[in-house]
Scaffold this motif. Sequence first.
Motif, PDB file in Angstrom:
ATOM      1  N   MET A   1       0.832  -1.206   0.000  1.00 18.08           N
ATOM      2  CA  MET A   1       0.000   0.000   0.000  1.00 18.08           C
ATOM      3  C   MET A   1       0.861   1.248   0.000  1.00 18.08           C
ATOM      4  SD  MET A   1      -2.877   1.020   2.763  1.00 18.08           S
ATOM      5  CE  MET A   1      -3.360   2.717   2.865  1.00 18.08           C
ATOM      6  N   SER A   2       1.798   1.344   0.907  1.00 16.84           N
ATOM      7  CA  SER A   2       2.785   2.429   0.869  1.00 16.84           C
ATOM      8  C   SER A   2       3.914   2.034   1.788  1.00 16.84           C
ATOM      9  CB  SER A   2       2.189   3.758   1.307  1.00 16.84           C
ATOM     10  OG  SER A   2       2.175   3.831   2.708  1.00 16.84           O
ATOM     11  N   GLN A   3       4.940   2.892   1.872  1.00 15.81           N
ATOM     12  CA  GLN A   3       6.088   2.522   2.679  1.00 15.81           C
ATOM     13  C   GLN A   3       5.914   2.922   4.139  1.00 15.81           C
ATOM     14  OE1 GLN A   3       9.568   4.818   1.343  1.00 15.81           O
ATOM     15  NE2 GLN A   3       8.182   5.836  -0.042  1.00 15.81           N
ATOM     16  N   PHE A   4       4.722   3.406   4.515  1.00 20.68           N
ATOM     17  CA  PHE A   4       4.486   3.731   5.905  1.00 20.68           C
ATOM     18  C   PHE A   4       3.929   2.513   6.638  1.00 20.68           C
ATOM     19  CE2 PHE A   4       5.456   8.047   5.493  1.00 20.68           C
ATOM     20  CZ  PHE A   4       4.942   8.495   4.299  1.00 20.68           C
ATOM     21  N   THR A  91       3.729  -7.419  -6.550  1.00 17.17           N
ATOM     22  CA  THR A  91       3.853  -6.053  -7.077  1.00 17.17           C
ATOM     23  C   THR A  91       3.945  -6.044  -8.604  1.00 17.17           C
ATOM     24  OG1 THR A  91       6.247  -6.143  -6.680  1.00 17.17           O
ATOM     25  CG2 THR A  91       4.884  -5.118  -4.987  1.00 17.17           C
ATOM     26  N   MET A  92       4.549  -7.081  -9.201  1.00 18.86           N
ATOM     27  CA  MET A  92       4.605  -7.151 -10.665  1.00 18.86           C
ATOM     28  C   MET A  92       3.214  -7.385 -11.245  1.00 18.86           C
ATOM     29  SD  MET A  92       7.539  -6.313 -11.413  1.00 18.86           S
ATOM     30  CE  MET A  92       8.984  -6.015 -10.402  1.00 18.86           C
ATOM     31  N   LEU A  93       2.390  -8.152 -10.544  1.00 21.59           N
ATOM     32  CA  LEU A  93       0.997  -8.318 -10.966  1.00 21.59           C
ATOM     33  C   LEU A  93       0.264  -6.984 -10.898  1.00 21.59           C
ATOM     34  CD1 LEU A  93      -1.405 -10.145 -11.721  1.00 21.59           C
ATOM     35  CD2 LEU A  93      -1.763 -10.540  -9.270  1.00 21.59           C
ATOM     36  N   SER A  94       0.551  -6.203  -9.870  1.00 23.44           N
ATOM     37  CA  SER A  94      -0.037  -4.878  -9.748  1.00 23.44           C
ATOM     38  C   SER A  94       0.421  -3.970 -10.886  1.00 23.44           C
ATOM     39  CB  SER A  94       0.345  -4.258  -8.398  1.00 23.44           C
ATOM     40  OG  SER A  94      -0.076  -2.920  -8.319  1.00 23.44           O
ATOM     41  N   SER A  95       1.709  -4.026 -11.234  1.00 23.72           N
ATOM     42  CA  SER A  95       2.239  -3.209 -12.333  1.00 23.72           C
ATOM     43  C   SER A  95       1.584  -3.582 -13.653  1.00 23.72           C
ATOM     44  CB  SER A  95       3.755  -3.383 -12.427  1.00 23.72           C
ATOM     45  OG  SER A  95       4.396  -2.969 -11.238  1.00 23.72           O
ATOM     46  N   GLU A 173       6.482   0.614  -3.980  1.00 28.24           N
ATOM     47  CA  GLU A 173       7.566   1.566  -3.692  1.00 28.24           C
ATOM     48  C   GLU A 173       8.747   0.875  -3.015  1.00 28.24           C
ATOM     49  OE1 GLU A 173       4.381   2.149  -3.114  1.00 28.24           O
ATOM     50  OE2 GLU A 173       4.148   3.560  -4.760  1.00 28.24           O
ATOM     51  N   ASN A 174       8.463  -0.080  -2.139  1.00 25.13           N
ATOM     52  CA  ASN A 174       9.544  -0.764  -1.430  1.00 25.13           C
ATOM     53  C   ASN A 174      10.250  -1.805  -2.298  1.00 25.13           C
ATOM     54  OD1 ASN A 174       9.209   0.652   0.965  1.00 25.13           O
ATOM     55  ND2 ASN A 174       7.657  -0.755   1.734  1.00 25.13           N
TER      56      ASN A 174
END
Length: 322
Positions: A1-4, A91-95, A173-174
């Motif tokens: 979701m994000s790096q936080f 994440t590659m599936l998301s991309s 992002e990570n």
Amino acid sequence: MSQFNITFGLGIVETVMFSTMSTLPCCVFLFINGTMLFTLRSKSVFRETSRYVLLYNLLFADTVLLVQGQLLYIIAACRVMLTYPVCGVLTMLSSLTTVISPLTLVVMSLERYVAVCYPLRHATIITIRNTGLAIVVVWAFSSLNVLIRVLLLLDFPFEDLQSLQMKEFCSTENMLLGTMSDDYNKVFTYFLFILACVAIISSYIGVVVAARSASTDKASVRKARNTLLLHLVQLGLSLSSAIYNPLLIVISKVLHKIVLVRIQIVVYVCVVIFPRCLSAFIYGIRDQTIRPIFICHLCCQLKLSVIAAKAVVSVQDLWKAS
């Protein structure tokens, strides 16, 4: 979701509340998208019409992205740290699906442009075969982007790491390990959305110019113009979901982390989850061909869900009685 860290500083009750606030609308939107996908495969007129085939491709990509995003959110909320290979696959599936959505919107906009500006040639240009070829090109271009990201990722010296276990929550992002990956991500994102904006705006201008012709069907032009404006809104929402992480990084320098986490979750629901269901709402309500069938299927599935829930309650009551 994000790096936080989305659970940083939040109590158990507040974490459960925010998780429910994101998971519940996600399940509702998945139900609506699933119903629309079923509707688009239920009739031959939908399977043999180019714009409905393109809509199916758009909805499919948005639905996969919605599932993947919510899965990463739940993993982060449960404070589970993934390994780099597992996170890389997610994440590659998301991309892949993130690129498919704006490109499909471009193809759909061009289809409307041809329908209005070249009505006599529309049937010969926009065929099922050409539509299938356009979808293949969209998926191939998206896959090429994923391949480049994987090659840049493999350039990272993983052998220097003590362990493949991530120290951060899994997110796109990570997984941007190294400056080349980060630079490529920024350049590709800017290029993609500039290209999509130019294509949709050019189609809109072409439709507006065609509206001045006396031989053009005014009702068709007005409907196509409104559809293109909605495509532009969809593209804008997709862009906002792509840039909201950098925006949160800027805000984090001003706000306290706990306040930032709360804002982040609300923005996640409004900017990431909601746009993935926008296509189903636009076409399910506006399109007169889809609307009655979509509403019928939606009502039938709701009734089946209620019946199934009552059946489960009845079985539980019988079990307790015995």
